[in-house]
Design a protein around this motif. Structure first.
Motif, short mmCIF file in Angstrom:
data_model
loop_
_atom_site.label_atom_id
_atom_site.label_comp_id
_atom_site.label_asym_id
_atom_site.label_seq_id
_atom_site.Cartn_x
_atom_site.Cartn_y
_atom_site.Cartn_z
N VAL A 71 67.86 0.25 -8.93
CA VAL A 71 68.29 0.03 -10.32
C VAL A 71 68.03 1.30 -11.15
CG1 VAL A 71 67.73 -1.23 -12.44
CG2 VAL A 71 68.09 -2.48 -10.29
N ARG A 72 66.89 1.93 -10.92
CA ARG A 72 66.57 3.12 -11.72
C ARG A 72 67.50 4.29 -11.43
NH1 ARG A 72 60.68 4.94 -11.71
NH2 ARG A 72 60.21 3.51 -10.03
N VAL A 73 67.78 4.54 -10.16
CA VAL A 73 68.66 5.69 -9.88
C VAL A 73 70.12 5.34 -10.16
CG1 VAL A 73 67.06 6.58 -8.14
CG2 VAL A 73 69.07 5.30 -7.40
N GLY A 74 70.43 4.03 -10.12
CA GLY A 74 71.81 3.62 -10.34
C GLY A 74 72.20 3.54 -11.81
N MET A 75 71.20 3.40 -12.69
CA MET A 75 71.50 3.18 -14.12
C MET A 75 72.13 4.44 -14.72
SD MET A 75 71.26 0.78 -16.45
CE MET A 75 70.02 -0.39 -15.91
N PRO A 76 73.37 4.34 -15.23
CA PRO A 76 74.00 5.53 -15.82
C PRO A 76 73.28 5.92 -17.12
CG PRO A 76 75.61 3.79 -15.33
CD PRO A 76 74.25 3.18 -15.21
N PRO A 77 73.32 7.21 -17.48
CA PRO A 77 72.65 7.66 -18.70
C PRO A 77 73.15 6.88 -19.91
CG PRO A 77 73.59 9.52 -17.48
CD PRO A 77 74.03 8.28 -16.78
N GLY A 78 72.23 6.51 -20.79
CA GLY A 78 72.61 5.81 -22.02
C GLY A 78 72.67 4.29 -21.88
N ARG A 79 72.66 3.77 -20.65
CA ARG A 79 72.68 2.31 -20.47
C ARG A 79 71.25 1.81 -20.31
NH1 ARG A 79 78.07 0.66 -18.68
NH2 ARG A 79 79.39 2.38 -19.35
N THR A 80 71.03 0.56 -20.72
CA THR A 80 69.65 0.06 -20.78
C THR A 80 69.47 -1.36 -20.27
OG1 THR A 80 70.09 -0.60 -23.06
CG2 THR A 80 68.97 1.52 -22.74
N ALA A 81 70.49 -1.93 -19.59
CA ALA A 81 70.35 -3.31 -19.12
C ALA A 81 70.94 -3.49 -17.73
CB ALA A 81 71.03 -4.28 -20.10
N GLY A 82 70.38 -4.48 -17.00
CA GLY A 82 70.90 -4.85 -15.69
C GLY A 82 71.28 -6.32 -15.70
N LEU A 83 72.40 -6.63 -15.05
CA LEU A 83 72.86 -8.02 -14.98
C LEU A 83 72.62 -8.56 -13.57
CD1 LEU A 83 76.08 -9.60 -16.39
CD2 LEU A 83 75.57 -9.88 -13.95
N THR A 84 72.21 -9.84 -13.51
CA THR A 84 72.04 -10.47 -12.20
C THR A 84 72.16 -11.98 -12.35
OG1 THR A 84 70.73 -10.44 -10.16
CG2 THR A 84 69.50 -10.64 -12.24
N ALA A 85 71.97 -12.72 -11.24
CA ALA A 85 72.00 -14.18 -11.28
C ALA A 85 70.58 -14.70 -11.52
CB ALA A 85 72.55 -14.73 -9.97
N ALA A 86 70.48 -15.94 -12.02
CA ALA A 86 69.17 -16.52 -12.34
C ALA A 86 68.65 -17.44 -11.24
CB ALA A 86 69.26 -17.29 -13.66
N ASN A 87 69.40 -17.56 -10.13
CA ASN A 87 69.05 -18.56 -9.11
C ASN A 87 68.55 -17.94 -7.81
OD1 ASN A 87 71.44 -17.42 -8.21
ND2 ASN A 87 72.19 -19.32 -7.30
N ALA A 88 68.21 -16.63 -7.84
CA ALA A 88 67.95 -15.91 -6.59
C ALA A 88 66.49 -15.54 -6.41
CB ALA A 88 68.85 -14.68 -6.50
N GLY A 89 65.60 -16.34 -6.96
CA GLY A 89 64.18 -16.11 -6.72
C GLY A 89 63.51 -15.17 -7.70
N GLY A 90 64.27 -14.57 -8.60
CA GLY A 90 63.66 -13.74 -9.64
C GLY A 90 63.31 -12.33 -9.22
N TYR A 91 63.66 -11.92 -7.99
CA TYR A 91 63.27 -10.58 -7.52
C TYR A 91 64.01 -9.49 -8.29
CZ TYR A 91 61.75 -13.60 -3.74
OH TYR A 91 61.17 -14.62 -3.03
N ALA A 92 65.31 -9.67 -8.50
CA ALA A 92 66.08 -8.66 -9.23
C ALA A 92 65.61 -8.59 -10.68
CB ALA A 92 67.58 -8.96 -9.15
N THR A 93 65.34 -9.75 -11.26
CA THR A 93 64.85 -9.78 -12.65
C THR A 93 63.51 -9.04 -12.75
OG1 THR A 93 66.04 -11.80 -13.15
CG2 THR A 93 64.11 -11.34 -14.51
#
Ligand code: PLP
Length: 368
Positions: A71-93
């Motif tokens: 997520v850190r290396v993928g985040m383009p400059p100037g962006r500040t949020a990540g989207l994911t699903a809420a049903n996958a165990g919370g690891y991405a969150t």
């Protein structure tokens, strides 16, 4: 006579079956005297990259670190949020929050339980701050990465595949892990490819992103003691785990086929009160046996009556977690919420005995 419980999983059986092959791998590392970032790790990274059909893989300490780094290396400059699903165990969150970004949650498809493409598109419409979408191949099923990529790339958003539950799944466009901009893996012992402890990996075809991952996993160094990249951490796959994983990877496809065959028997045995989430072909590696029913408590009781263990993956969606006092932008997730009340997990692992599989099938048949 006391009937033994059918366990959800029994990791000791795989260890017993693998015998000296496994202990030889461990002994080789012990006698080599080289324990972190050495030849075993490099060999496993290359082996996994070939298996996936991706340019490069970097081993890291666990799947959550893999997500954080991706997520850190993928985040383009100037962006500040990540989207994911809420049903996958919370690891991405967990990972998006730890990386310092806001979390946006989108609803899932009622049939596949994976992110729903129109819902992703709707959630992105009023969130121009989103720079990364994490797609989880939930329960072993290939999620619709190509469609989500199309939606994301139009908006300058990168796609991270979370393959922790789906190593070995393959669709017409390639393997889970080769479809997004970056992909992450966990080798936690219960995963389809498990280590004898924690482990993880990040894959990407982008050499610049891979160089960043390799720097960040080791303090941000370019060479020893020289910090070139800020935000580094210590997250490495150790040599013992790499040797174990390299020994196990060649058997993964056969184990996944066995998992699918067991799940197909549950699906054939289930009656009209229960829906078994199917794993028909190579796009699904049957990580977990998930069933849906309006009568979950009754089904869990019926299973316990046959001395069959059950669990729920996962009981509390991310936006309902008491420890995350985060409004998550007030998401409307009716499908996620309804499914959390309906799902139940049954035993599923490649070393299940025939009598155990039969007992689960009988319990499903009798429940109706
Ligand atoms: C297990 C898992 C992870 C986290 O992996 P760890 O190695 O336990 O940190 C991430 N995502 C999914 C979907 C998982 O199942």
């Amino acid at each position: 006579m006391r009937v033994e419980w059918v366990p959800l999983n029994d990791l000791g059986r795989a260890v017993a079956e693998q015998g000296s092959g496994l202990t030889d791998a461990v002994s080789r590392v012990v006698s080599s005297g080289w324990f972190v970032l050495g030849p075993e790790g490099t060999a496993f990274e290359e082996q996994l990259a070939r298996y996936l059909g991706v340019a490069a893989v970097a081993g890291v300490a666990n799947g959550t670190d893999a997500l954080d780094l991706a997520v850190r290396v993928g985040m383009p400059p100037g962006r500040t949020a990540g989207l994911t699903a809420a049903n996958a165990g919370g690891y991405a969150t967990t990972a998006i929050k730890r990386a310092g970004y806001q979390v946006v949650l989108a609803d899932v498809d009622a049939s596949t339980h994976c992110l729903d493409v129109p819902q992703v598109e709707a959630a992105l419409a009023d969130r121009p701050d989103v720079g990364v979408v994490v797609v989880t191949h939930l329960y072993g099923r290939l999620a619709p990465v190509a469609a989500i990529r199309a939606v994301c790339h139009r908006r300058g958003i990168r796609v991270v595949e979370d393959c922790a539950q789906a190593l070995g799944a393959r669709g017409p466009d390639g393997a889970a892990g080769s479809l997004g901009d970056l992909a992450t893996f966990s080798f936690y012992p219960t995963k389809n490819l498990g280590a004898l402890g924690d482990g993880g990996a990040v894959a990407t075809g982008d050499p610049e992103l891979m160089a960043l991952i390799r720097a960040l996993r080791q303090y941000g160094w370019d060479t020893k003691y020289s910090v070139r990249t800020p935000g580094g951490c210590n997250s490495r796959l150790d040599e013992l785990q790499a040797a174990v994983l390299a020994f196990r990877l060649p058997a993964l496809d056969a184990w996944n086929a066995t998992r699918r065959a067991i799940l197909a028997r549950y699906a054939a045995a289930a009656g009209s009160r229960v829906r078994v989430l199917p794993a028909d072909g190579p796009t699904h590696v049957a990580h977990l046996a998930i069933v849906e029913t309006a009568e979950r408590a009754a089904l869990a009781d019926a299973m316990a009556g046959y001395r069959i263990r059950t669990d729920v993956h996962y009981p509390v969606p991310d936006h309902r977690q008491p420890g995350w006092q985060d409004a998550f932008g007030g998401p409307r997730l009716p499908v996620t919420e309804a499914l959390a009340e309906r799902i139940l997990t049954l035993p599923l692992f490649p070393e299940m005995r025939e009598d155990e599989i039969e007992r689960v099938c009988t319990a499903l048949e009798r429940f109706g």
